[in-house]
Design an enzyme around this catalytic site. Structure first.
Site, PDB file in Angstrom:
ATOM      1  N   LYS A 124     101.269  21.091 -69.580  1.00 29.88           N
ATOM      2  CA  LYS A 124      99.878  21.244 -69.093  1.00 29.88           C
ATOM      3  C   LYS A 124      99.879  22.465 -67.737  1.00 29.88           C
ATOM      4  O   LYS A 124      98.958  22.994 -67.531  1.00 29.88           O
ATOM      5  CB  LYS A 124      99.338  19.822 -68.679  1.00 29.88           C
ATOM      6  N   LYS A 206      98.437  20.877 -81.177  1.00 31.74           N
ATOM      7  CA  LYS A 206      97.459  19.691 -81.890  1.00 31.74           C
ATOM      8  C   LYS A 206      96.122  20.013 -81.377  1.00 31.74           C
ATOM      9  O   LYS A 206      95.831  20.737 -80.440  1.00 31.74           O
ATOM     10  CB  LYS A 206      97.758  18.466 -80.881  1.00 31.74           C
ATOM     11  N   LYS A 209      90.301  18.833 -77.128  1.00 31.73           N
ATOM     12  CA  LYS A 209      88.908  18.847 -76.856  1.00 31.73           C
ATOM     13  C   LYS A 209      88.625  20.127 -75.710  1.00 31.73           C
ATOM     14  O   LYS A 209      87.837  20.652 -75.679  1.00 31.73           O
ATOM     15  CB  LYS A 209      88.359  17.863 -76.579  1.00 31.73           C
TER      16      LYS A 209
HETATM   17  N1  AQP Z   1      94.861  15.962 -82.049  1.00 30.32           N
HETATM   18  C1  AQP Z   1      95.001  14.656 -82.093  1.00 30.32           C
HETATM   19  N2  AQP Z   1      95.502  14.095 -83.111  1.00 30.32           N
HETATM   20  C2  AQP Z   1      95.497  12.773 -82.954  1.00 30.32           C
HETATM   21  N3  AQP Z   1      95.357  12.124 -81.954  1.00 30.32           N
HETATM   22  C3  AQP Z   1      95.055  12.652 -80.953  1.00 30.32           C
HETATM   23  N4  AQP Z   1      94.592  12.133 -79.721  1.00 30.32           N
HETATM   24  C4  AQP Z   1      94.129  13.373 -78.770  1.00 30.32           C
HETATM   25  N5  AQP Z   1      94.327  14.340 -79.553  1.00 30.32           N
HETATM   26  C5  AQP Z   1      94.640  14.082 -80.795  1.00 30.32           C
HETATM   27  C6  AQP Z   1      94.413  10.724 -78.955  1.00 30.32           C
HETATM   28  O1  AQP Z   1      93.364  10.646 -78.555  1.00 30.32           O
HETATM   29  C7  AQP Z   1      93.354   9.682 -77.469  1.00 30.32           C
HETATM   30  C8  AQP Z   1      92.444  10.073 -76.428  1.00 30.32           C
HETATM   31  O2  AQP Z   1      93.151  10.973 -75.849  1.00 30.32           O
HETATM   32  P1  AQP Z   1      92.841  11.805 -74.281  1.00 30.32           P
HETATM   33  O3  AQP Z   1      91.565  12.050 -74.158  1.00 30.32           O
HETATM   34  O4  AQP Z   1      93.187  10.531 -73.220  1.00 30.32           O
HETATM   35  O5  AQP Z   1      93.710  12.855 -73.973  1.00 30.32           O
HETATM   36  P2  AQP Z   1      94.456  13.757 -74.859  1.00 30.32           P
HETATM   37  O6  AQP Z   1      95.588  13.107 -75.652  1.00 30.32           O
HETATM   38  O7  AQP Z   1      95.011  14.892 -73.904  1.00 30.32           O
HETATM   39  O8  AQP Z   1      93.441  14.341 -75.787  1.00 30.32           O
HETATM   40  P3  AQP Z   1      92.825  15.940 -75.700  1.00 30.32           P
HETATM   41  O9  AQP Z   1      91.783  15.978 -76.830  1.00 30.32           O
HETATM   42  O10 AQP Z   1      94.041  17.026 -76.082  1.00 30.32           O
HETATM   43  O11 AQP Z   1      92.383  16.257 -74.394  1.00 30.32           O
HETATM   44  P4  AQP Z   1      92.687  17.353 -73.379  1.00 30.32           P
HETATM   45  O12 AQP Z   1      92.180  18.494 -74.119  1.00 30.32           O
HETATM   46  O13 AQP Z   1      91.805  16.918 -72.261  1.00 30.32           O
HETATM   47  O14 AQP Z   1      93.931  17.338 -73.019  1.00 30.32           O
HETATM   48  C9  AQP Z   1      94.971   9.399 -76.989  1.00 30.32           C
HETATM   49  O15 AQP Z   1      95.337   8.221 -77.780  1.00 30.32           O
HETATM   50  C10 AQP Z   1      95.311  10.744 -77.916  1.00 30.32           C
HETATM   51  O16 AQP Z   1      96.671  10.432 -78.407  1.00 30.32           O
END
Ligand code: AQP
Length: 341
Positions: A124, A206, A209
Site C-alpha cells: 500500500k 486482486k 474497490k
Molecule cells: N478481490 C478479492 N477477492 C476475494 N476477496 C476479497 N476481499 C477483498 N478483495 C477481494 C475480501 O473482502 C473483505 C473485505 O475487504 P476490505 O474492504 O476490508 O479490504 P480489502 O481486502 O483491502 O478490500 P479492497 O476491495 O481491496 O479494498 P481497498 O481497495 O480499499 O484496499 C476481506 O475479507 C477481503 O479479504
C-alpha cells in the site's frame, strides 16, 4: 432441588466471530464472492459482530462526502445480504470510541520491527507513495484492537489478512503474559472457500474497490448492462480455448467467478464451452454474475431509501458493540495502571 439446579446443563456459548469491511469504495464482486456472500451463514451459525471499518478507510485519503455516503451504502449492503441486526451486532467502527482507545494502548505493546514486516504496508505504501502515513503503518494494530475488544474466538481471513491476524495473536499473547489473561486468542476461521477474484484488466492483481480504473472491477451495485460490458472487455489471451491452466490468468479468473456463481467445477465449465470461443463464455459469465447479484441489488435499493432505518440500525449496533467493547477496555485500562474514571 438446589442440587438439581446446580447440575442443570448450561447451553453451550456460541463462538464469537468478527469481520469488517472498509467503506473505501463501493464493494466489488471480489468483496462479495470472497467474503460477504458467506457472512449471512456465519451470522446464523455464530455470535457475529460485523463492522463497517471507516477508521481503517482513512489510511488512504478519502473525500469526506463520499466516505459518509459509502459508509451508509456498506451498512445497507450488510443488511441486503441478509444479516439480521437483532441477531448479530452490526455497527460502524467510529461510533465505538473504544477501537481508537485500545489501538493507542496496543501501539505501545507492539514493536516497530514486527510491524515493518507487514507485506500489505509495503504494497500500500508503494501504491500511495505521496501519503505514507503512520496510520497506514499501524493499521494492523487497529485491526488487533477491533478483534480483541470483542474477545472474538474466530476471524475469517483471506490469504492477504493472515499476517495481520498473526500480529493480533502475538499482541494478545504478549499482553496476557505481561499482566494476566485479558484477551481471547483469536483463531483464523477457514470456512467455505471464497473465491479470490482478480482485476478484470490485470488478472495478476486482486480486484479492489479503490482501483482507479472502473473497468477493472465489478461493483455489487453495477447495472446488468454495465456488468455484461465489463466482463466482455476483461483481459484474456489469444488461445481461444476455455480451460483452467498456466498462463491463462484472465480465463482462470473468469472461470473462478463463473464457478462461484453457478457451483460448477472447472472440468464442467471447460466441457460446457468446448469449441465455443471466449465471446460465448464471457456472455455466460456476465449473465451468471448479474443473476448472482440481482437479489442483493434489489434489497439494497429498497434499504438505501430508508435512511432513518439505517441510522437506527447503526445507533442500536453501536450501543450493543460498546457494551462489549467497553468491558474489555476497562479491564485493559485497569491492568495497565490507569486511574479509572
Ligand atoms: N478481490 C478479492 N477477492 C476475494 N476477496 C476479497 N476481499 C477483498 N478483495 C477481494 C475480501 O473482502 C473483505 C473485505 O475487504 P476490505 O474492504 O476490508 O479490504 P480489502 O481486502 O483491502 O478490500 P479492497 O476491495 O481491496 O479494498 P481497498 O481497495 O480499499 O484496499 C476481506 O475479507 C477481503 O479479504
Amino acid at each position: 432441588m438446589d442440587n438439581e439446579k446446580k447440575t442443570a446443563p448450561q447451553p453451550e456459548r456460541k463462538k464469537r466471530i468478527l469481520s469488517c469491511i472498509q467503506p473505501s469504495g463501493i464493494p466489488t464482486l471480489g468483496n462479495y464472492l470472497g467474503a460477504l456472500k458467506n457472512w449471512k451463514t456465519l451470522g446464523d451459525e455464530f455470535d457475529g459482530a460485523f463492522a463497517v471499518a471507516d477508521l481503517h478507510a482513512i489510511t488512504v485519503r478519502q473525500e469526506p462526502a463520499k466516505l459518509r455516503e459509502q459508509t451508509l451504502q456498506v451498512l445497507a449492503l450488510l443488511l441486503a445480504i441478509g444479516l439480521d441486526p437483532e441477531k448479530s451486532i452490526l455497527f460502524i467502527q467510529s461510533h465505538v470510541p473504544a477501537h481508537a482507545q485500545l489501538a493507542w494502548i496496543l501501539n505501545c505493546y507492539t514493536q516497530f520491527g514486527e510491524m515493518s514486516r507487514m507485506t500489505q504496508f509495503k504494497d500500500k505504501s508503494a501504491a500511495h507513495a505521496d501519503n505514507v502515513n503512520v496510520g497506514l503503518f499501524s493499521y494492523p494494530v487497529l485491526m488487533a484492537a477491533d478483534i480483541l475488544l470483542y474477545q472474538a474466538d474466530l476471524v475469517p481471513v483471506g490469504a492477504d489478512q493472515k499476517q495481520h491476524l498473526e500480529i493480533a495473536r502475538d499482541i494478545a499473547n504478549r499482553f496476557n503474559t505481561l499482566y494476566s489473561p485479558t484477551f481471547t486468542i483469536p483463531e483464523p476461521y477457514i470456512g467455505k472457500q471464497g473465491a479470490r477474484v482478480m482485476s478484470l484488466q490485470n488478472p495478476l492483481k486482486k480486484m479492489s474497490k479503490s482501483d482507479p480504473n472502473p473497468k477493472s472491477f465489478i461493483s455489487v451495485f453495477d447495472e446488468p448492462a454495465v456488468i455484461l460490458k465489463k466482463i466482455k472487455s476483461a483481459v484474456t489471451d489469444c488461445d481461444g480455448k476455455v480451460f483452467y491452466g498456466d498462463g491463462k490468468d484472465g480465463i482462470n479468473n473468469l472461470m473462478g467467478i463463473y464457478a462461484c456463481c453457478t457451483g460448477k467445477t472447472y472440468d464442467e465449465i471447460a466441457a460446457e464451452f468446448d469449441g465455443q470461443g471466449y465471446g460465448v463464455f464471457k456472455t455466460a459469465v456476465g449473465e451468471a454474475v448479474v443473476e448472482e447479484l440481482r437479489p442483493v441489488r434489489e434489497q439494497y435499493a429498497h434499504l438505501l431509501n430508508d435512511k432513518a432505518y439505517l441510522k437506527e440500525v447503526a445507533a442500536k449496533g453501536a450501543e450493543r458493540a460498546s457494551r462489549v467493547a467497553d468491558r474489555t477496555l476497562q479491564k485493559v485500562m485497569k491492568k495497565v495502571g490507569f486511574v479509572l474514571p
